[in-house]
Each structure stands twice: as C-alpha cells, then as structure tokens.
Design a protein around this motif. Structure first.
Motif, PDB file in Angstrom:
ATOM      1  N   ILE A 244       0.825  -1.203   0.000  1.00  0.00           N
ATOM      2  CA  ILE A 244       0.000   0.000   0.000  1.00  0.00           C
ATOM      3  C   ILE A 244       0.863   1.259   0.000  1.00  0.00           C
ATOM      4  O   ILE A 244       0.600   2.229  -0.715  1.00  0.00           O
ATOM      5  N   SER A 245       1.939   1.226   0.794  1.00  0.00           N
ATOM      6  CA  SER A 245       2.725   2.438   0.979  1.00  0.00           C
ATOM      7  C   SER A 245       3.717   2.683  -0.139  1.00  0.00           C
ATOM      8  O   SER A 245       4.119   3.820  -0.372  1.00  0.00           O
ATOM      9  N   ARG A 246       4.141   1.620  -0.854  1.00  0.00           N
ATOM     10  CA  ARG A 246       5.215   1.784  -1.815  1.00  0.00           C
ATOM     11  C   ARG A 246       4.765   1.654  -3.266  1.00  0.00           C
ATOM     12  O   ARG A 246       5.544   1.893  -4.164  1.00  0.00           O
ATOM     13  N   THR A 247       3.551   1.219  -3.525  1.00  0.00           N
ATOM     14  CA  THR A 247       3.051   1.135  -4.886  1.00  0.00           C
ATOM     15  C   THR A 247       2.474   2.487  -5.282  1.00  0.00           C
ATOM     16  O   THR A 247       1.645   3.053  -4.568  1.00  0.00           O
ATOM     17  N   ARG A 248       2.918   2.991  -6.415  1.00  0.00           N
ATOM     18  CA  ARG A 248       2.448   4.310  -6.840  1.00  0.00           C
ATOM     19  C   ARG A 248       2.396   4.353  -8.363  1.00  0.00           C
ATOM     20  O   ARG A 248       3.110   3.609  -9.041  1.00  0.00           O
ATOM     21  N   THR A 249       1.552   5.197  -8.907  1.00  0.00           N
ATOM     22  CA  THR A 249       1.485   5.385 -10.349  1.00  0.00           C
ATOM     23  C   THR A 249       2.248   6.651 -10.706  1.00  0.00           C
ATOM     24  O   THR A 249       2.387   7.576  -9.896  1.00  0.00           O
ATOM     25  N   LEU A 250       2.737   6.694 -11.947  1.00  0.00           N
ATOM     26  CA  LEU A 250       3.577   7.796 -12.408  1.00  0.00           C
ATOM     27  C   LEU A 250       2.971   8.399 -13.669  1.00  0.00           C
ATOM     28  O   LEU A 250       2.382   7.692 -14.500  1.00  0.00           O
ATOM     29  N   ARG A 251       3.150   9.707 -13.837  1.00  0.00           N
ATOM     30  CA  ARG A 251       2.626  10.371 -15.038  1.00  0.00           C
ATOM     31  C   ARG A 251       3.519  10.139 -16.245  1.00  0.00           C
ATOM     32  O   ARG A 251       3.048  10.117 -17.384  1.00  0.00           O
ATOM     33  N   GLY A 252       4.809  10.011 -16.021  1.00  0.00           N
ATOM     34  CA  GLY A 252       5.746   9.805 -17.116  1.00  0.00           C
ATOM     35  C   GLY A 252       7.038   9.214 -16.579  1.00  0.00           C
ATOM     36  O   GLY A 252       7.315   9.300 -15.373  1.00  0.00           O
ATOM     37  N   VAL A 253       7.831   8.599 -17.466  1.00  0.00           N
ATOM     38  CA  VAL A 253       9.076   7.969 -17.027  1.00  0.00           C
ATOM     39  C   VAL A 253      10.193   8.263 -18.016  1.00  0.00           C
ATOM     40  O   VAL A 253       9.962   8.459 -19.217  1.00  0.00           O
ATOM     41  N   HIS A 254      11.403   8.315 -17.485  1.00  0.00           N
ATOM     42  CA  HIS A 254      12.613   8.419 -18.282  1.00  0.00           C
ATOM     43  C   HIS A 254      13.427   7.165 -18.012  1.00  0.00           C
ATOM     44  O   HIS A 254      13.835   6.915 -16.880  1.00  0.00           O
TER      45      HIS A 254
ATOM     46  N   THR B  74      10.060  -3.563 -16.064  1.00  0.00           N
ATOM     47  CA  THR B  74       9.310  -4.606 -16.758  1.00  0.00           C
ATOM     48  C   THR B  74       8.393  -3.971 -17.788  1.00  0.00           C
ATOM     49  O   THR B  74       7.556  -3.117 -17.456  1.00  0.00           O
ATOM     50  N   PHE B  75       8.562  -4.387 -19.055  1.00  0.00           N
ATOM     51  CA  PHE B  75       7.628  -4.023 -20.116  1.00  0.00           C
ATOM     52  C   PHE B  75       6.590  -5.140 -20.212  1.00  0.00           C
ATOM     53  O   PHE B  75       6.936  -6.327 -20.185  1.00  0.00           O
ATOM     54  N   LEU B  76       5.316  -4.769 -20.357  1.00  0.00           N
ATOM     55  CA  LEU B  76       4.272  -5.785 -20.419  1.00  0.00           C
ATOM     56  C   LEU B  76       3.099  -5.297 -21.238  1.00  0.00           C
ATOM     57  O   LEU B  76       2.977  -4.098 -21.520  1.00  0.00           O
ATOM     58  N   THR B  77       2.251  -6.232 -21.625  1.00  0.00           N
ATOM     59  CA  THR B  77       1.044  -5.923 -22.398  1.00  0.00           C
ATOM     60  C   THR B  77      -0.172  -6.100 -21.499  1.00  0.00           C
ATOM     61  O   THR B  77      -0.079  -6.688 -20.411  1.00  0.00           O
ATOM     62  N   PRO B  78      -1.359  -5.618 -21.925  1.00  0.00           N
ATOM     63  CA  PRO B  78      -2.538  -5.664 -21.044  1.00  0.00           C
ATOM     64  C   PRO B  78      -2.951  -7.066 -20.611  1.00  0.00           C
ATOM     65  O   PRO B  78      -3.612  -7.219 -19.579  1.00  0.00           O
ATOM     66  N   ASN B  79      -2.589  -8.116 -21.376  1.00  0.00           N
ATOM     67  CA  ASN B  79      -3.061  -9.455 -21.007  1.00  0.00           C
ATOM     68  C   ASN B  79      -2.092 -10.203 -20.097  1.00  0.00           C
ATOM     69  O   ASN B  79      -2.296 -11.376 -19.815  1.00  0.00           O
TER      70      ASN B  79
ATOM     71  N   HIS C 184      -3.414   3.841 -16.015  1.00  0.00           N
ATOM     72  CA  HIS C 184      -2.157   4.092 -15.296  1.00  0.00           C
ATOM     73  C   HIS C 184      -1.079   3.199 -15.927  1.00  0.00           C
ATOM     74  O   HIS C 184      -0.849   2.078 -15.479  1.00  0.00           O
ATOM     75  N   LYS C 185      -0.474   3.721 -16.981  1.00  0.00           N
ATOM     76  CA  LYS C 185       0.455   2.898 -17.767  1.00  0.00           C
ATOM     77  C   LYS C 185       1.813   2.740 -17.117  1.00  0.00           C
ATOM     78  O   LYS C 185       2.599   1.872 -17.517  1.00  0.00           O
ATOM     79  N   PHE C 186       2.122   3.565 -16.136  1.00  0.00           N
ATOM     80  CA  PHE C 186       3.398   3.461 -15.422  1.00  0.00           C
ATOM     81  C   PHE C 186       3.097   3.311 -13.934  1.00  0.00           C
ATOM     82  O   PHE C 186       2.412   4.156 -13.341  1.00  0.00           O
ATOM     83  N   ALA C 187       3.610   2.237 -13.341  1.00  0.00           N
ATOM     84  CA  ALA C 187       3.405   2.013 -11.910  1.00  0.00           C
ATOM     85  C   ALA C 187       4.676   1.418 -11.329  1.00  0.00           C
ATOM     86  O   ALA C 187       5.386   0.649 -11.993  1.00  0.00           O
ATOM     87  N   ALA C 188       4.957   1.799 -10.095  1.00  0.00           N
ATOM     88  CA  ALA C 188       6.181   1.337  -9.438  1.00  0.00           C
ATOM     89  C   ALA C 188       5.841   0.727  -8.097  1.00  0.00           C
ATOM     90  O   ALA C 188       4.964   1.221  -7.366  1.00  0.00           O
TER      91      ALA C 188
ATOM     92  N   THR D 207      11.422  -0.021  -6.113  1.00  0.00           N
ATOM     93  CA  THR D 207      12.312   0.298  -7.237  1.00  0.00           C
ATOM     94  C   THR D 207      11.991  -0.510  -8.486  1.00  0.00           C
ATOM     95  O   THR D 207      12.749  -0.467  -9.455  1.00  0.00           O
ATOM     96  N   TRP D 208      10.896  -1.248  -8.452  1.00  0.00           N
ATOM     97  CA  TRP D 208      10.479  -2.057  -9.603  1.00  0.00           C
ATOM     98  C   TRP D 208       9.437  -1.282 -10.397  1.00  0.00           C
ATOM     99  O   TRP D 208       8.343  -1.019  -9.914  1.00  0.00           O
ATOM    100  N   LEU D 209       9.771  -0.882 -11.622  1.00  0.00           N
ATOM    101  CA  LEU D 209       8.879  -0.140 -12.495  1.00  0.00           C
ATOM    102  C   LEU D 209       8.219  -1.089 -13.477  1.00  0.00           C
ATOM    103  O   LEU D 209       8.877  -1.935 -14.092  1.00  0.00           O
ATOM    104  N   GLN D 210       6.911  -0.940 -13.644  1.00  0.00           N
ATOM    105  CA  GLN D 210       6.187  -1.669 -14.680  1.00  0.00           C
ATOM    106  C   GLN D 210       5.670  -0.669 -15.713  1.00  0.00           C
ATOM    107  O   GLN D 210       5.103   0.364 -15.351  1.00  0.00           O
ATOM    108  N   VAL D 211       5.904  -0.990 -16.987  1.00  0.00           N
ATOM    109  CA  VAL D 211       5.524  -0.117 -18.099  1.00  0.00           C
ATOM    110  C   VAL D 211       4.548  -0.872 -18.987  1.00  0.00           C
ATOM    111  O   VAL D 211       4.915  -1.873 -19.612  1.00  0.00           O
ATOM    112  N   LEU D 212       3.307  -0.425 -19.019  1.00  0.00           N
ATOM    113  CA  LEU D 212       2.296  -1.061 -19.852  1.00  0.00           C
ATOM    114  C   LEU D 212       2.404  -0.517 -21.269  1.00  0.00           C
ATOM    115  O   LEU D 212       2.345   0.694 -21.486  1.00  0.00           O
ATOM    116  N   ILE D 213       2.537  -1.413 -22.232  1.00  0.00           N
ATOM    117  CA  ILE D 213       2.616  -1.035 -23.645  1.00  0.00           C
ATOM    118  C   ILE D 213       1.337  -1.495 -24.322  1.00  0.00           C
ATOM    119  O   ILE D 213       1.092  -2.699 -24.453  1.00  0.00           O
ATOM    120  N   THR D 214       0.515  -0.553 -24.731  1.00  0.00           N
ATOM    121  CA  THR D 214      -0.735  -0.903 -25.390  1.00  0.00           C
ATOM    122  C   THR D 214      -0.463  -1.397 -26.803  1.00  0.00           C
ATOM    123  O   THR D 214       0.606  -1.167 -27.374  1.00  0.00           O
TER     124      THR D 214
END
Length: 449
Positions: free
Chosen positions: A332-342, A379-384, A394-398, A401-408
């Motif tokens: 709960i405390s460490r999972t967050r969504t991001l507006r953009g990533v570099h 981690t790059f991943l798809t919706p399924n 929310h296409k970017f979530a962390a 220190t583990w970032l997940q990037v959803l690629i539509t």
C-alpha cells in the motif's frame, strides 16, 4: 597456473572426506574408474575461512575423456567443480537444508574442452572461468539452469593468467550457454540434490539466436553439428565458423521458430536506470548513469528470469523482495502510479529492446531488465499479462524500485518501428534519445563505459 591456484593430483584423504564432496567423488569414479586421482585445481586460501580467499570453489577436478570418435565425440578435457553445492554440511558456506531439497545452490559446473593435438595435460584457464562464474553466483544468489546463456564478450580463455597471450588471433568463442552434463546425472547426497550444469562455449551469432529464440533449441542445433559441439557439446576454441555458416539451413529453423514461438528469454541483468519524468516537447539532456553505478564487465549479464506470468507484488519472488514489496502494508505504501518515465539503458541492454518488443510483447509476454548496478528493475508488459499493477489508465506504476511499463497494442507497433535502428548498433551515434511525449515516455541510450 594463476596466483592462488595449485594443480595437484587428488590426494588420498588423511581425514574423512566431507559428505557432500564424497557424493560428487563417488559419481565421478563411476564415470572415470581408471582415473581415481585426477589432477585438481584448488584455491590456496579457502573461501570459507575467516579471512577467506576470493574463489568460492573448493576444488575443480580435471579428467581425460577419450570421447567416442565414431559417434562424433572427440577426446577432450572434462572439468567438474566442487563448491556450489554444500560439501561440508556444517554451515560454513551454505545453510544446512533437508536431504530432499537442493544442496547449496543445487548444482555444480562442468566444462568440456576439445583436446589439442599432442596435448598431455589440461589447460588451467577453464578452472579460472568456472571460478569467475561461481563468484557471480555467490555474489548475486542467482543460479544457472540448462538453457540459460551468458554474454561474456571476451574469448573464454582470456583469463588473468593468460592475459596478453592471445592478442593476435583471439578466439571467436566469447559467450556461453548452459546445458545438462551428458554423463553426470542428478545425484542425491546426504546434504541434498545436485545437478551438473555444463558450460558450453558459443560465438556471437549463436548467442543472438539463443536470446531471440531460446537456449534449449540452440543447444539442440549445436548437438546436430559435430564441429560446433556435437552430442556432448564439447567446446572447441579454434572454431571460427558459427553453426549458421557450417549449415546455412539452420538459420531458417531459427527464423521460423522466432516467428512462431517468440523468445523464452523473459529478462536480463543489464545496465539500466529509471526515474519519474514529466514529459514536455523540449529536447532533453542526456543524463548519464548515477555515480557509483559501474559494474564489472566480466560478470554474467544475461540470466533468464523464470516467471511464467508476472509475479504478483506480494508473491515472495526474488524480484519482489529486491523491490521491498513483501507485505500488504509495504504494497500500500510503496506502490504508486507515475505520469511519465525516463528510462536509461546502456547500449548492450538497449540492443535487446527490439527483442523485447518482437519476441516477447508481440506474443503477449513480458520482459524485465534487472539493473546490474542497483536493485532497480524495469518490466515491459502488455494488457493481457497477469499480476500487473498497471492498467489502461495508469500505464506506469512502481512498487519500490520495480517499475512496470504497460505497452498498449497500438503503441507497441510505433515503439517497435522507432527502436528498429537498435538492431544496427554500429550505425547509432551515442547518446541517443527516443521521445514519445503523448505516451509520457523517454528512453536514453548511453555508452556502456
């Protein structure tokens, strides 16, 4: 011999042989009954002493194997490690486990080197190579399994003791695949089970095939080509042609396999970094990697992550533990969504982005870059893909220190097209930046050094 090593015949023990070591010796004596006292390489200062040495393998035994020329198996030297499994059972190196579990890391390393004409004693450099792999395993707790690959980027015989000897004609065998040793089965010792994982030398074209398709399939191709390994996958450092030059028809098998099956490489350890970024349309600056983020170029950098589906953030997986998301409160405390990533990648890591898109995401799978510099992961991943903490809103979530990037699906085609030049790295001028302002993502590709 290099400093810190001594090659000696295996002595008759003056004290009882440790139980785990005895189990290995018993197995080796069944394979080599005529070589009860093979030459051994041993670290002069044991790793497990209070002020221990740098080499974690207690012993590396070296055997003269006649092979079977009629079956396409040449005579060769057979190297077998002792030390990745639990030899002693007293906690000095490995935690003591139950007999029905793995002993230590659960495996030992082996290596088969084709014998040179007139060669009467085994070279010592393979022992140094096995020690280098063992150091990585002890430092990271990452294990090796059949089908894994290691991108080494150096001739395998260029070890500290041979430095400067092979500058004129360096070997083309500069990477490794892992396979089950063809003669040494799984054994069960009083301290647990032990597998024997054989290191197989390969060239760059074969490494690329293993990355883009899968390691076990490439091992099968190597077995079918006697000059490239044959049935027992024997390494020949003098080999200058890949299996695709020796048998051009094999390239079509690889291409067909990639198209039909995609890649089973789900992750690599590489030079990467990420940070939250608020994207605008102005050109960005090419920031480098953070200070202190350099890593040893000799360590294993590509080890397949074995997640059939993306692990939930409370699954207890190794990746999740590194991300410090092992409890509901932490989640709960460490999972967050991001507006953009570099995202920043070293060139070697970036060269795998097209593979990630075509061999993994296009087949509905995920791909993870584990940082070799820190505890970060991307981690790059798809919706399924199951288990994700991202969604279409929310296409970017962390998680830590583990970032997940959803690629539509629509963006995947654009991304694949835009990073296609990474398949031709010699044409890229570094640093290189890719920007997708509407999606909220920037990727910088930086020199590895």
């Amino acid at each position: 011999m290099s400093a810190g090593y001594r090659g000696i015949p295996m002595p008759a023990p003056s004290v009882p042989t440790p139980r785990g070591l005895q189990a290995i010796y018993t197995t080796l004596k069944q394979i080599y009954p005529d070589q009860p006292n093979p030459l051994q390489v041993t670290a002069l200062v044991k790793y497990w002493l209070v002020l221990g040495g740098p080499d974690p393998l207690d012993f590396i035994s070296m055997f003269n194997n006649p092979g079977s020329p009629m079956e396409g198996i040449p005579s060769h030297w057979h190297y077998v490690s002792s030390g990745l499994s639990d030899l002693h059972g007293d906690g000095r190196v490995h935690e003591v486990t139950r007999q029905d579990g793995p002993s230590g890391f659960g495996f030992e390393l082996t290596f088969r080197l084709k014998k040179q004409a007139g060669e009467s004693s085994p070279p010592s450099w393979p022992a140094e190579l096995l020690q280098s792999l063992a150091r990585y395993i002890f430092q990271t707790d990452n294990t090796l399994q059949s089908g894994d690959h290691v991108s080494w980027h150096l001739p395998l015989d260029q070890t500290p003791s041979t430095a400067g000897q092979y500058d004129c004609n360096p070997s083309h065998i500069q990477h490794m695949l892992m396979a089950d040793d063809p003669q040494l089965p799984l054994i069960t010792s009083p301290l647990g089970s032990v597998r024997f994982i054989q290191v197989v030398g390969i060239c760059s074209e074969e490494l690329q095939a293993a990355q883009h398709w899968n390691g076990p399939a490439v091992l099968d191709l190597l077995r079918s080509v006697p000059p490239a390994g044959g049935p027992w996958l024997i390494t020949d450092l003098d080999r200058i042609e890949s299996i695709f030059v020796i048998n051009p028809n094999l390239q079509e098998r690889v291409s067909s396999g990639i198209k039909k099956e995609g890649s089973n490489l789900s992750g690599v350890y590489a030079k990467c970094w990420w940070e939250e970024n608020f994207i605008n349309n102005s050109p960005g600056h090419h920031a480098g990697f953070p200070p202190g983020s350099s890593h040893d170029a000799m360590i294993v950098r590509d080890v397949a992550a074995r997640f059939p589906v993306l692990p939930p953030i409370n699954s207890g997986s190794a990746l999740e533990r590194r991300s410090a998301c092992s409890s509901v409160l932490s989640e709960i405390s460490r999972t967050r969504t991001l507006r953009g990533v570099h995202l920043r990648f070293g060139l070697e890591a970036a060269m795998l982005l097209p593979l990630a898109m075509r061999g993994r995401l296009n087949h509905g799978r995920h791909f993870t870059f584990h940082s070799s510099m820190s505890d970060m992961a991307i981690t790059f991943l798809t919706p399924n893909v199951t288990g994700s903490i991202t969604d279409n809103d929310h296409k970017f979530a962390a998680c830590g220190t583990w970032l997940q990037v959803l690629i539509t699906e629509d963006f995947l085609q654009r991304l694949d097209k835009d990073v296609d030049d990474l398949t031709r790295p010699n044409e890229i001028r570094l640093p290189r930046e890719y920007r997708w302002p509407r999606y909220g993502m920037v990727i910088s590709v930086l020199p590895d050094e």
